[in-house]
Scaffold this active site. Structure first.
Site, PDB file in Angstrom:
ATOM      1  N   ASP A   1       0.854  -1.187   0.000  1.00 39.98           N
ATOM      2  CA  ASP A   1       0.000   0.000   0.000  1.00 39.98           C
ATOM      3  C   ASP A   1       0.892   1.241   0.000  1.00 39.98           C
ATOM      4  O   ASP A   1       1.989   1.215   0.542  1.00 39.98           O
ATOM      5  CB  ASP A   1      -0.883   0.044   1.253  1.00 39.98           C
ATOM      6  CG  ASP A   1      -2.037  -0.951   1.191  1.00 39.98           C
ATOM      7  OD1 ASP A   1      -2.099  -1.734   0.217  1.00 39.98           O
ATOM      8  OD2 ASP A   1      -2.870  -0.943   2.116  1.00 39.98           O
TER       9      ASP A   1
ATOM     10  N   ARG B   1      -2.566  -1.209  -8.232  1.00 44.88           N
ATOM     11  CA  ARG B   1      -3.839  -0.654  -7.783  1.00 44.88           C
ATOM     12  C   ARG B   1      -3.778   0.856  -8.030  1.00 44.88           C
ATOM     13  O   ARG B   1      -2.795   1.498  -7.663  1.00 44.88           O
ATOM     14  CB  ARG B   1      -4.029  -0.922  -6.293  1.00 44.88           C
ATOM     15  CG  ARG B   1      -5.282  -0.240  -5.724  1.00 44.88           C
ATOM     16  CD  ARG B   1      -5.262  -0.207  -4.203  1.00 44.88           C
ATOM     17  NE  ARG B   1      -5.201  -1.541  -3.621  1.00 44.88           N
ATOM     18  CZ  ARG B   1      -4.746  -1.782  -2.396  1.00 44.88           C
ATOM     19  NH1 ARG B   1      -4.313  -0.805  -1.636  1.00 44.88           N
ATOM     20  NH2 ARG B   1      -4.703  -3.009  -1.925  1.00 44.88           N
TER      21      ARG B   1
HETATM   22  C1  LIG Z   1      -9.519  -0.801  -2.173  1.00 45.69           C
HETATM   23  C2  LIG Z   1      -8.912   0.522  -1.869  1.00 45.69           C
HETATM   24  C3  LIG Z   1      -7.564   0.608  -1.545  1.00 45.69           C
HETATM   25  C4  LIG Z   1      -6.980   1.859  -1.286  1.00 45.69           C
HETATM   26  N1  LIG Z   1      -5.623   1.932  -1.050  1.00 45.69           N
HETATM   27  C5  LIG Z   1      -5.053   3.160  -0.890  1.00 45.69           C
HETATM   28  C6  LIG Z   1      -3.634   3.304  -0.748  1.00 45.69           C
HETATM   29  O1  LIG Z   1      -2.865   2.344  -0.743  1.00 45.69           O
HETATM   30  N2  LIG Z   1      -3.134   4.562  -0.596  1.00 45.69           N
HETATM   31  C7  LIG Z   1      -3.933   5.686  -0.605  1.00 45.69           C
HETATM   32  O2  LIG Z   1      -3.419   6.803  -0.508  1.00 45.69           O
HETATM   33  N3  LIG Z   1      -5.280   5.554  -0.734  1.00 45.69           N
HETATM   34  C8  LIG Z   1      -5.851   4.340  -0.876  1.00 45.69           C
HETATM   35  N4  LIG Z   1      -7.206   4.244  -1.006  1.00 45.69           N
HETATM   36  C9  LIG Z   1      -8.080   5.446  -0.765  1.00 45.69           C
HETATM   37  C10 LIG Z   1      -8.241   6.277  -2.017  1.00 45.69           C
HETATM   38  O3  LIG Z   1      -7.032   6.920  -2.331  1.00 45.69           O
HETATM   39  C11 LIG Z   1      -9.333   7.337  -1.854  1.00 45.69           C
HETATM   40  O4  LIG Z   1      -8.938   8.216  -0.841  1.00 45.69           O
HETATM   41  C12 LIG Z   1     -10.694   6.774  -1.506  1.00 45.69           C
HETATM   42  O5  LIG Z   1     -10.978   5.617  -2.219  1.00 45.69           O
HETATM   43  C13 LIG Z   1     -11.801   7.843  -1.793  1.00 45.69           C
HETATM   44  O6  LIG Z   1     -11.885   8.131  -3.141  1.00 45.69           O
HETATM   45  P1  LIG Z   1     -12.948   7.429  -4.112  1.00 45.69           P
HETATM   46  O7  LIG Z   1     -12.279   7.273  -5.438  1.00 45.69           O
HETATM   47  O8  LIG Z   1     -13.430   6.156  -3.503  1.00 45.69           O
HETATM   48  O9  LIG Z   1     -14.204   8.394  -4.253  1.00 45.69           O
HETATM   49  P2  LIG Z   1     -14.451   9.876  -3.696  1.00 45.69           P
HETATM   50  O10 LIG Z   1     -13.599  10.833  -4.462  1.00 45.69           O
HETATM   51  O11 LIG Z   1     -14.357   9.860  -2.207  1.00 45.69           O
HETATM   52  O12 LIG Z   1     -15.968  10.057  -4.083  1.00 45.69           O
HETATM   53  C14 LIG Z   1     -16.365  10.376  -5.407  1.00 45.69           C
HETATM   54  C15 LIG Z   1     -17.863  10.213  -5.519  1.00 45.69           C
HETATM   55  O13 LIG Z   1     -18.205   8.819  -5.414  1.00 45.69           O
HETATM   56  C16 LIG Z   1     -19.436   8.680  -4.702  1.00 45.69           C
HETATM   57  N5  LIG Z   1     -19.178   7.954  -3.460  1.00 45.69           N
HETATM   58  C17 LIG Z   1     -17.999   7.796  -2.828  1.00 45.69           C
HETATM   59  N6  LIG Z   1     -18.134   7.058  -1.716  1.00 45.69           N
HETATM   60  C18 LIG Z   1     -19.432   6.752  -1.625  1.00 45.69           C
HETATM   61  C19 LIG Z   1     -20.218   6.024  -0.673  1.00 45.69           C
HETATM   62  N7  LIG Z   1     -19.651   5.449   0.399  1.00 45.69           N
HETATM   63  N8  LIG Z   1     -21.549   5.903  -0.898  1.00 45.69           N
HETATM   64  C20 LIG Z   1     -22.139   6.487  -1.972  1.00 45.69           C
HETATM   65  N9  LIG Z   1     -21.446   7.202  -2.916  1.00 45.69           N
HETATM   66  C21 LIG Z   1     -20.120   7.331  -2.726  1.00 45.69           C
HETATM   67  C22 LIG Z   1     -19.943  10.086  -4.445  1.00 45.69           C
HETATM   68  O14 LIG Z   1     -20.772  10.464  -5.522  1.00 45.69           O
HETATM   69  C23 LIG Z   1     -18.665  10.897  -4.433  1.00 45.69           C
HETATM   70  O15 LIG Z   1     -18.870  12.253  -4.720  1.00 45.69           O
HETATM   71  C24 LIG Z   1      -7.795   3.016  -1.306  1.00 45.69           C
HETATM   72  C25 LIG Z   1      -9.149   2.918  -1.642  1.00 45.69           C
HETATM   73  C26 LIG Z   1      -9.704   1.702  -1.932  1.00 45.69           C
HETATM   74  C27 LIG Z   1     -11.152   1.648  -2.319  1.00 45.69           C
END
Ligand SMILES: Cc1cc2nc3c(=O)[nH]c(=O)nc-3n(C[C@H](O)[C@H](O)[C@H](O)COP(=O)(O)OP(=O)(O)OC[C@H]3O[C@@H](n4cnc5c(N)ncnc54)[C@H](O)[C@@H]3O)c2cc1C
Length: 324
Positions: A130, A178
């Site tokens: 990660d 990822r």
């Molecule tokens: C499997 C996984 C592994 C990850 N690993 C890392 C890592 O190693 N390092 C790191 O820095 N980050 C990691 N992350 C976190 C990532 O960088 C983001 O901070 C996090 O996923 C939030 O961004 P997003 O793309 O999910 O959507 P966001 O930008 O948070 O949301 C965009 C839109 O999606 C919709 N949405 C989002 N969440 C929801 C919800 N719960 N319910 C309904 N609608 C929703 C909404 O319309 C929102 O406006 C990981 C995330 C995932 C899913």
């Protein structure tokens, strides 16, 4: 932005972390944490696997400064690897280099990672490094480079908020990667700050790796991005075994199932253990509505969402005043 900074600040507070470990799990963290120990996480993975969903398992913990803690984390990850093998789970490992001692000593961390990667390789289990904050980015790549000389069961994460992400994804195109937006607060001289820039780069990186890379894990809860990827993959004849969608345990469960049922490879990120506080605060920083996931456990069903959010924010506000 104010709320994001607030929650990221909380995520780094040691006192709150200790308090959360003591009381938090029973207060509702179990909605986003798949268990406190290996037996519980095995059970959670079994359920996911029965739904056609694979798992990437994270033994929660980060920013470790004591060798004893890093060694304990290593042992627990080795136990998870054994459990995946023994129970024939469809699962692999996600780990954070700072949990294995990156802030203590680079070589010590290297040795811990080597032992984990070696044990995982024995059972053909993939290990994802990660990515954490910018200060740990290059050393994490260096660790991966060094271990890649001996093992091919390693991959990592590309964070689209970093300016350097395009260069990194080109360099590491032969790896299973990822791709995420990025979860930490990063300064303006290294990272995009606006949602538009981060989202645009996210799409560009995903498209690049889908076309040129080994295997792509698209890790997002953003349905706009997911729908775009579905269209892009279809138009460009990207076979489904070249990519998967990933989401965090407990988030958008219906959408997770829907994608799996549509025949896409789907992998849920499954955190377990007691050290859930920093992890959950980053989820609140991304989306303050995620407080619902906890408050729903605490309040009865008739309590309306507004009250739940308000009470959660109040609780966090009170706790933050104790910050040193
Ligand atoms: C499997 C996984 C592994 C990850 N690993 C890392 C890592 O190693 N390092 C790191 O820095 N980050 C990691 N992350 C976190 C990532 O960088 C983001 O901070 C996090 O996923 C939030 O961004 P997003 O793309 O999910 O959507 P966001 O930008 O948070 O949301 C965009 C839109 O999606 C919709 N949405 C989002 N969440 C929801 C919800 N719960 N319910 C309904 N609608 C929703 C909404 O319309 C929102 O406006 C990981 C995330 C995932 C899913």
């Amino acid at each position: 932005m104010l709320l994001k900074n607030f929650f990221i600040g909380l995520s780094e507070n040691q006192t709150l972390n200790t308090l959360a470990q003591k009381y938090g799990y029973k207060l509702g963290a179990q909605t986003v944490v798949a268990g406190e120990n290996i037996d519980e996480v095995v059970e959670s993975i079994r359920v996911l696997n029965s739904q056609g969903i694979s798992a990437t398992v994270d033994n929660l913990g980060e920013f470790v400064f004591e060798k004893s803690e890093a060694l304990a984390a290593k042992d627990e990850i080795l136990n998870v690897i054994e459990a995946i093998h023994e129970h024939e789970l469809d699962a692999h490992i996600s780990l954070k280099p700072t949990q294995l001692g990156l802030d203590i000593d680079y070589d010590f961390c290297h040795e811990n990672l080597r032992e984990i990667v070696e044990r995982a390789a024995k059972y053909d289990i993939f290990v994802n490094f990660d990515m954490e904050d910018y200060g740990h980015l290059q050393p994490s790549f260096d660790l991966m480079d060094e271990l890649s000389a001996d093992f091919d069961n390693i991959g990592t994460v590309i964070q689209s908020y970093f300016f350097r992400a395009k260069e990194d994804i080109e360099k590491y195109k032969d790896y299973r990667l990822r791709i995420v937006k990025g979860a930490y607060k990063e300064p303006e001289d290294v990272a995009y700050q606006s949602k538009e820039d981060i989202d645009r780069n996210f799409i560009e990186l995903i498209e690049y790796h889908l076309l040129h890379g080994k295997f792509t894990s698209i890790a997002t809860h953003d349905h706009h991005v997911i729908n775009h990827v579905k269209r892009f993959a279809k138009e460009n004849n990207i076979p489904r075994d070249k990519y998967e969608f990933q989401m965090l345990y407990g988030f958008r469960n219906e959408l997770q199932l829907e994608l799996a049922n549509e025949g896409y490879n789907f992998c849920t990120y499954v955190p377990f253990g007691e050290d859930w506080y920093g992890y959950f605060m980053r989820r609140l920083a991304e989306r303050p509505q995620n407080i619902n996931l906890v408050t729903k456990q605490v309040f009865n069903k008739r309590t309306n969402t507004a009250l739940a959010i308000g009470a959660g924010a109040f609780l966090l506000g009170r706790l933050s005043k104790r910050k040193k």
